[in-house]
Scaffold this active site. Structure first.
Site, short mmCIF file in Angstrom:
data_model
loop_
_atom_site.label_atom_id
_atom_site.label_comp_id
_atom_site.label_asym_id
_atom_site.label_seq_id
_atom_site.Cartn_x
_atom_site.Cartn_y
_atom_site.Cartn_z
N GLU A 160 -17.69 -24.27 -6.43
CA GLU A 160 -18.15 -23.06 -7.12
C GLU A 160 -19.66 -22.91 -7.06
OE1 GLU A 160 -15.76 -25.06 -8.19
OE2 GLU A 160 -14.16 -23.98 -9.21
N GLU A 180 -8.71 -27.81 -10.00
CA GLU A 180 -8.53 -27.75 -11.47
C GLU A 180 -7.04 -27.71 -11.83
OE1 GLU A 180 -11.46 -24.51 -11.40
OE2 GLU A 180 -12.40 -25.49 -13.12
N ALA A 203 -9.57 -20.05 -7.25
CA ALA A 203 -9.39 -18.68 -7.72
C ALA A 203 -9.71 -17.73 -6.57
CB ALA A 203 -10.33 -18.41 -8.89
N GLY A 223 -10.53 -23.80 -8.41
CA GLY A 223 -9.35 -23.69 -9.28
C GLY A 223 -8.15 -24.46 -8.76
C1 LIG Z 1 -11.13 -23.70 2.19
C2 LIG Z 1 -12.05 -23.28 3.33
C3 LIG Z 1 -13.13 -24.31 3.55
C4 LIG Z 1 -11.16 -23.17 4.60
O1 LIG Z 1 -11.88 -22.68 5.68
P1 LIG Z 1 -11.08 -22.22 6.99
O2 LIG Z 1 -10.10 -23.25 7.38
O3 LIG Z 1 -12.11 -21.80 7.98
O4 LIG Z 1 -10.19 -20.96 6.53
P2 LIG Z 1 -10.72 -19.51 6.14
O5 LIG Z 1 -10.66 -18.62 7.33
O6 LIG Z 1 -12.00 -19.60 5.40
O7 LIG Z 1 -9.59 -19.07 5.08
C5 LIG Z 1 -8.37 -18.46 5.48
C6 LIG Z 1 -8.19 -17.22 4.63
O8 LIG Z 1 -8.10 -17.60 3.27
C7 LIG Z 1 -9.07 -16.89 2.52
N1 LIG Z 1 -9.53 -17.69 1.38
C8 LIG Z 1 -9.80 -19.00 1.36
N2 LIG Z 1 -10.18 -19.39 0.14
C9 LIG Z 1 -10.12 -18.29 -0.63
C10 LIG Z 1 -10.39 -18.03 -2.00
N3 LIG Z 1 -10.75 -19.00 -2.86
N4 LIG Z 1 -10.26 -16.77 -2.44
C11 LIG Z 1 -9.86 -15.79 -1.62
N5 LIG Z 1 -9.57 -15.96 -0.33
C12 LIG Z 1 -9.71 -17.19 0.16
C13 LIG Z 1 -10.19 -16.62 3.52
O9 LIG Z 1 -11.01 -15.56 3.07
C14 LIG Z 1 -9.37 -16.27 4.73
O10 LIG Z 1 -8.86 -14.95 4.59
P3 LIG Z 1 -9.02 -13.88 5.78
O11 LIG Z 1 -8.43 -12.62 5.23
O12 LIG Z 1 -8.24 -14.48 6.92
O13 LIG Z 1 -10.48 -13.80 6.06
C15 LIG Z 1 -12.69 -21.91 3.03
O14 LIG Z 1 -11.68 -20.92 3.05
C16 LIG Z 1 -13.37 -21.85 1.71
O15 LIG Z 1 -14.46 -22.36 1.55
N6 LIG Z 1 -12.74 -21.19 0.73
C17 LIG Z 1 -13.33 -20.96 -0.60
C18 LIG Z 1 -13.17 -22.16 -1.50
C19 LIG Z 1 -13.85 -21.92 -2.83
O16 LIG Z 1 -15.02 -21.61 -2.89
N7 LIG Z 1 -13.11 -22.10 -3.92
C20 LIG Z 1 -13.61 -21.88 -5.27
C21 LIG Z 1 -13.27 -20.51 -5.74
S1 LIG Z 1 -13.99 -20.09 -7.31
C22 LIG Z 1 -12.90 -20.79 -8.43
O17 LIG Z 1 -11.95 -21.40 -8.08
C23 LIG Z 1 -13.20 -20.50 -9.89
C24 LIG Z 1 -12.45 -21.38 -10.81
O18 LIG Z 1 -13.16 -22.53 -11.12
#
Ligand SMILES: CC(C)(COP(=O)(O)OP(=O)(O)OC[C@H]1O[C@@H](n2cnc3c(N)ncnc32)[C@H](O)[C@@H]1OP(=O)(O)O)[C@@H](O)C(=O)NCCC(=O)NCCSC(=O)CCO
Length: 259
Positions: free
Chosen positions: A133, A113, A65, A110
């Site tokens: 999460e 999921e 998400a 998500g």
């Molecule tokens: C997936 C990760 C580990 C990848 O890391 P990396 O390769 O270093 O890439 P990033 O620079 O972090 O990501 C590129 C770009 O994507 C954006 N982004 C990544 N994941 C999300 C997200 N879930 N929501 C919004 N944006 C996201 C990130 O901010 C970057 O954007 P920029 O504008 O360039 O800064 C790493 O990205 C990571 O850990 N992501 C989060 C994963 C996560 O926690 N998922 C669970 C979300 S809560 C959920 O799903 C609720 C439902 O159960």
């Protein structure tokens, strides 16, 4: 149909849905979630489509998400947010057509999921899967607490949710979280081969298998077994049953029409 955040492609009897926000690792914002909902309906309602495949563009299947939306959510908004995500995942799980998640990279939160709501998961060895999460001070809200537990068992599911650790494609296969893994370079070919094999089967049998398995899992064993027998009676009324049995007796390949 027109989409902004995903692409669809019809290839014979296969319907490909590719999440397309690669710069945000295909994170599910509201737009993408609603377009995904629309795209699966498009695949479900097209009589030529027999298998639906969901994948992601770039290095992620889907990173979950969209976290940037979280700080604006009140507790009631968060409840609605989870409920809406869950409704879309529930809908994917209940489609009458087989679904395959082709996990090309990160499948997190998500995103995992979403893959769990598909019938079959094929992952790249290079993929990373998890429910991180916990690291946000929350927990999975798009069905992961329930679906992951049913698929890999309580102990493993709790470990994945409590640590937030990511599993490699190979470990995910060992856990039974994905059906199989393959090098990324081979992933599309392997997925297409499996999807085409399933697409040649009777769509009526496929739909009934899904219904009996899914509803059976939610029921006591005796009810599931009874549902199996009732469905078995129903399937004997279909043209596909006639075609399948006659093809065997006539020593030829069946040609199922879904009737
Ligand atoms: C997936 C990760 C580990 C990848 O890391 P990396 O390769 O270093 O890439 P990033 O620079 O972090 O990501 C590129 C770009 O994507 C954006 N982004 C990544 N994941 C999300 C997200 N879930 N929501 C919004 N944006 C996201 C990130 O901010 C970057 O954007 P920029 O504008 O360039 O800064 C790493 O990205 C990571 O850990 N992501 C989060 C994963 C996560 O926690 N998922 C669970 C979300 S809560 C959920 O799903 C609720 C439902 O159960």
């Amino acid at each position: 149909m027109e989409y902004e955040t995903l692409e669809t492609k019809k290839e014979g009897n296969l319907f490909w849905i590719t999440l397309n926000r690669p710069d945000k690792l295909n994170a599910l914002n509201s737009k993408l979630l609603e377009e995904l909902n629309r795209a699966v309906s498009e695949g479900e309602s097209d009589p030529e489509v027999r298998v639906i495949i969901i994948t992601g563009k770039g290095k992620a299947f889907c990173a979950g998400a969209d976290i940037t939306q979280f700080n604006q959510l009140s507790p009631t908004d968060a409840w609605r947010f989870s409920k809406r995500g869950r409704e879309v995942m529930d809908k994917i799980e209940s489609l009458s057509k087989p679904t395959i998640a082709m996990i090309n990279g990160y499948a997190l939160g998500g995103g995992l999921e979403l893959a769990l709501s598909c019938d079959i998961r094929i992952a790249a060895e290079e993929a990373q899967l998890g429910l991180p999460e916990i690291n946000l001070g929350i927990y999975p809200g798009y069905g992961g607490t329930q679906r992951l537990t049913r698929i890999v068992g309580k102990g493993r599911a709790l470990e994945i949710m409590m640590t937030g650790d990511r599993l490699s494609g190979k470990d995910a296969e060992r856990y039974g979280l994905v059906n199989r893994v393959t090098p990324l370079s081979n992933l599309e070919q392997e997925t297409r081969k499996l999807a085409e094999k399933i697409a040649r089967k009777s769509p009526v049998s496929l739909a009934l298998i899904k219904e009996v398995v899914n509803k059976g899992l939610d029921s006591p064993l005796a009810s599931g077994l009874s549902l199996e027998s009732i469905g078995w009676g129903v399937i004997f009324s279909t043209e596909d049953k006639k075609e399948g049995v006659n093809a065997f007796l006539e020593k030829r390949e069946p040609n199922f029409k879904g009737k």
